[in-house]
Scaffold this motif. Structure first.
Motif, PDB file in Angstrom:
ATOM      1  N   ASN A 205      34.218  49.667  43.161  1.00 36.51           N
ATOM      2  CA  ASN A 205      33.959  48.777  44.297  1.00 36.51           C
ATOM      3  C   ASN A 205      33.720  47.345  43.831  1.00 36.51           C
ATOM      4  O   ASN A 205      34.151  46.385  44.493  1.00 36.51           O
ATOM      5  N   PHE A 206      33.037  47.199  42.714  1.00 37.43           N
ATOM      6  CA  PHE A 206      32.767  45.873  42.152  1.00 37.43           C
ATOM      7  C   PHE A 206      34.069  45.142  41.824  1.00 37.43           C
ATOM      8  O   PHE A 206      34.278  43.987  42.220  1.00 37.43           O
ATOM      9  N   VAL A 207      34.984  45.833  41.146  1.00 36.84           N
ATOM     10  CA  VAL A 207      36.246  45.207  40.740  1.00 36.84           C
ATOM     11  C   VAL A 207      37.131  44.934  41.950  1.00 36.84           C
ATOM     12  O   VAL A 207      37.751  43.864  42.050  1.00 36.84           O
ATOM     13  N   GLU A 208      37.194  45.864  42.875  1.00 38.89           N
ATOM     14  CA  GLU A 208      38.018  45.662  44.075  1.00 38.89           C
ATOM     15  C   GLU A 208      37.503  44.490  44.899  1.00 38.89           C
ATOM     16  O   GLU A 208      38.293  43.728  45.478  1.00 38.89           O
ATOM     17  N   SER A 209      36.182  44.334  44.956  1.00 41.94           N
ATOM     18  CA  SER A 209      35.597  43.210  45.692  1.00 41.94           C
ATOM     19  C   SER A 209      35.988  41.880  45.064  1.00 41.94           C
ATOM     20  O   SER A 209      36.322  40.912  45.763  1.00 41.94           O
ATOM     21  N   ILE A 210      35.954  41.829  43.730  1.00 44.32           N
ATOM     22  CA  ILE A 210      36.349  40.596  43.039  1.00 44.32           C
ATOM     23  C   ILE A 210      37.822  40.294  43.309  1.00 44.32           C
ATOM     24  O   ILE A 210      38.196  39.146  43.599  1.00 44.32           O
ATOM     25  N   PHE A 211      38.662  41.322  43.242  1.00 45.15           N
ATOM     26  CA  PHE A 211      40.094  41.121  43.488  1.00 45.15           C
ATOM     27  C   PHE A 211      40.336  40.569  44.892  1.00 45.15           C
ATOM     28  O   PHE A 211      41.147  39.654  45.081  1.00 45.15           O
ATOM     29  N   SER A 212      39.638  41.090  45.864  1.00 46.70           N
ATOM     30  CA  SER A 212      39.850  40.695  47.256  1.00 46.70           C
ATOM     31  C   SER A 212      39.321  39.307  47.568  1.00 46.70           C
ATOM     32  O   SER A 212      39.801  38.655  48.502  1.00 46.70           O
ATOM     33  N   ASN A 213      38.344  38.853  46.788  1.00 44.19           N
ATOM     34  CA  ASN A 213      37.676  37.586  47.118  1.00 44.19           C
ATOM     35  C   ASN A 213      37.884  36.498  46.073  1.00 44.19           C
ATOM     36  O   ASN A 213      37.116  35.534  46.018  1.00 44.19           O
ATOM     37  N   SER A 214      38.909  36.634  45.270  1.00 50.90           N
ATOM     38  CA  SER A 214      39.163  35.620  44.234  1.00 50.90           C
ATOM     39  C   SER A 214      40.631  35.236  44.227  1.00 50.90           C
ATOM     40  O   SER A 214      41.441  35.797  44.959  1.00 50.90           O
ATOM     41  N   ASN A 215      40.953  34.296  43.367  1.00 50.20           N
ATOM     42  CA  ASN A 215      42.350  33.886  43.216  1.00 50.20           C
ATOM     43  C   ASN A 215      42.594  33.441  41.779  1.00 50.20           C
ATOM     44  O   ASN A 215      41.674  33.403  40.970  1.00 50.20           O
ATOM     45  N   GLY A 216      43.849  33.138  41.500  1.00 51.91           N
ATOM     46  CA  GLY A 216      44.193  32.658  40.170  1.00 51.91           C
ATOM     47  C   GLY A 216      43.923  33.680  39.081  1.00 51.91           C
ATOM     48  O   GLY A 216      44.122  34.885  39.263  1.00 51.91           O
ATOM     49  N   GLU A 217      43.448  33.192  37.939  1.00 53.50           N
ATOM     50  CA  GLU A 217      43.247  34.072  36.782  1.00 53.50           C
ATOM     51  C   GLU A 217      42.169  35.114  37.032  1.00 53.50           C
ATOM     52  O   GLU A 217      42.264  36.242  36.537  1.00 53.50           O
ATOM     53  N   GLU A 218      41.159  34.758  37.819  1.00 50.71           N
ATOM     54  CA  GLU A 218      40.095  35.723  38.112  1.00 50.71           C
ATOM     55  C   GLU A 218      40.664  36.934  38.857  1.00 50.71           C
ATOM     56  O   GLU A 218      40.308  38.082  38.572  1.00 50.71           O
ATOM     57  N   ARG A 219      41.557  36.679  39.795  1.00 52.54           N
ATOM     58  CA  ARG A 219      42.191  37.760  40.562  1.00 52.54           C
ATOM     59  C   ARG A 219      43.065  38.628  39.654  1.00 52.54           C
ATOM     60  O   ARG A 219      43.055  39.857  39.741  1.00 52.54           O
ATOM     61  N   VAL A 220      43.814  37.971  38.765  1.00 50.30           N
ATOM     62  CA  VAL A 220      44.679  38.718  37.847  1.00 50.30           C
ATOM     63  C   VAL A 220      43.842  39.593  36.921  1.00 50.30           C
ATOM     64  O   VAL A 220      44.192  40.751  36.655  1.00 50.30           O
TER      65      VAL A 220
END
Length: 348
Positions: free
Chosen positions: A228-243
């Motif tokens: 859930n932690f990683v999926e939340s970051i993916f959904s709420n970030s962009n650029g290199e953080e999302r990748v």
């Protein structure tokens, strides 16, 4: 006039020769001393080995095991380093650390205050290797000094992380905000799950390079509890953080809803295509097979290779790749299908 110049040059030459001779004598003497010291160290290692091993295995620290000379200190240090690398038992490691504490902590404490960088770094290396918790206050004092180098900071912080020091989160997030992603990762990799979770809880207040390190380490843990932690970051970030969040999900090899990630197989970002292809393969997502076959024609070699590898993870993967070889008109797709067909990585 010419004679005076010649005399001057001869005088300079004589001085230089004298200096060189003194330097040669010094180097010979130093080398002789080093050879003698090395000989003594090896002799002490032979004499001490059985007693030291006995102490490590039983916890009975013999009084005859003393590091009261430079040669004995080096012999003790080298033997402890050797056994630290090869012993696995928890009790043995504990005894080894206690032995190092009792015999070498005073030397290392003094070494941390040395004016020589190499002496300080050597002490830090062994303090970390022997997990000498009694020196944690000395390490913290060292970190506060104005002359401390970046290498010493990283080594000191790594040690504090290794012993699960309670103040490591504050130190890393407040006092050392200028480190690189790899340096942060090196430090945080020593933390246990409880220590890493503290950084996860404070993730959104961390500097970007520290965030990258946290995401990568969470992915390496492959702990479904972090999903859930990683999926939340993916959904709420962009650029290199999302990748990087997507990379962590691919490393974990699971997601709560694969349908959210299938569209990424046709993303304009080659890294997202590659990582979503990896995730689809890890999850054996049948809905992704058609898109994975298309990715064998991708302009990026990395995407094509990952698509081929992911296809091999399906029960019918070998058959699918064979069909691509026989029917595709794309040379890239054929080459990649053939390559993975012949790597022997087919998994049923």
């Amino acid at each position: 006039m010419i004679n005076d110049d010649i005399k001057f040059l001869l005088t300079v030459f004589e001085w230089l020769m004298g200096i060189l001779m003194l330097l040669l004598i010094y180097l010979i003497a130093r080398k002789t001393m080093e050879i003698r010291l090395r000989k003594k160290v090896e002799e002490h290692k032979i004499q001490m080995n059985d007693k030291l091993l006995h102490s490590i295995l039983t916890g009975d620290f013999l009084r005859s095991l003393q590091a009261d000379t430079k040669a004995k200190k080096l012999a003790t240090e080298e033997l402890l380093s050797h056994y630290s690398d090869i012993l696995e038992g928890t009790e043995e490691k504990k005894n080894l650390n206690l032995l190092a504490e009792s015999r070498l902590s005073g030397d290392y404490r003094r070494a941390l205050s040395s004016y020589r960088w190499s002496t300080r770094m050597n002490a830090l290396f062994h303090i970390e290797a022997f997990e000498m918790e009694s020196l944690k206050e000395d390490i913290q004092d060292m970190l506060k000094r104005s002359r401390v180098t970046k290498e010493e900071k990283i080594k000191g912080l790594s040690f504090l992380a290794q012993i699960q020091h309670k103040g490591i989160y504050r130190l890393v997030t407040e006092e050392y905000q200028d480190l690189s992603y790899l340096e942060y990762r090196n430090i945080l990799s020593r933390l246990d799950e409880k220590g890493l979770e503290q950084f996860m809880l404070g993730y959104h207040s961390c500097q970007l390079q520290l965030k990258f390190a946290i995401i990568d380490l969470v992915g390496l843990k492959k702990n479904l509890g972090y999903l859930n932690f990683v999926e939340s970051i993916f959904s709420n970030s962009n650029g290199e953080e999302r990748v990087r969040a997507l990379k962590a999900l691919a490393s974990i090899g699971h997601t709560s809803n694969a349908n959210h990630f299938l569209p990424l197989l046709s993303s304009p970002n080659w890294e997202e295509r590659m990582l979503s292809a990896r995730l689809a393969g890890e999850m054996k997502c049948v809905e992704a097979i058609e898109e994975l076959v298309l990715l064998l024609q991708d302009s990026s070699w990395w995407v094509r290779s990952q698509a081929g590898q992911s296809i091999t993870r399906f029960p019918e993967g070998k058959k699918i790749l064979q069909e691509v070889i026989e029917s595709s008109s794309d040379s890239f797709a054929k080459d990649m299908a053939w390559e993975w067909m012949n790597k022997g990585v087919y998994q049923s």
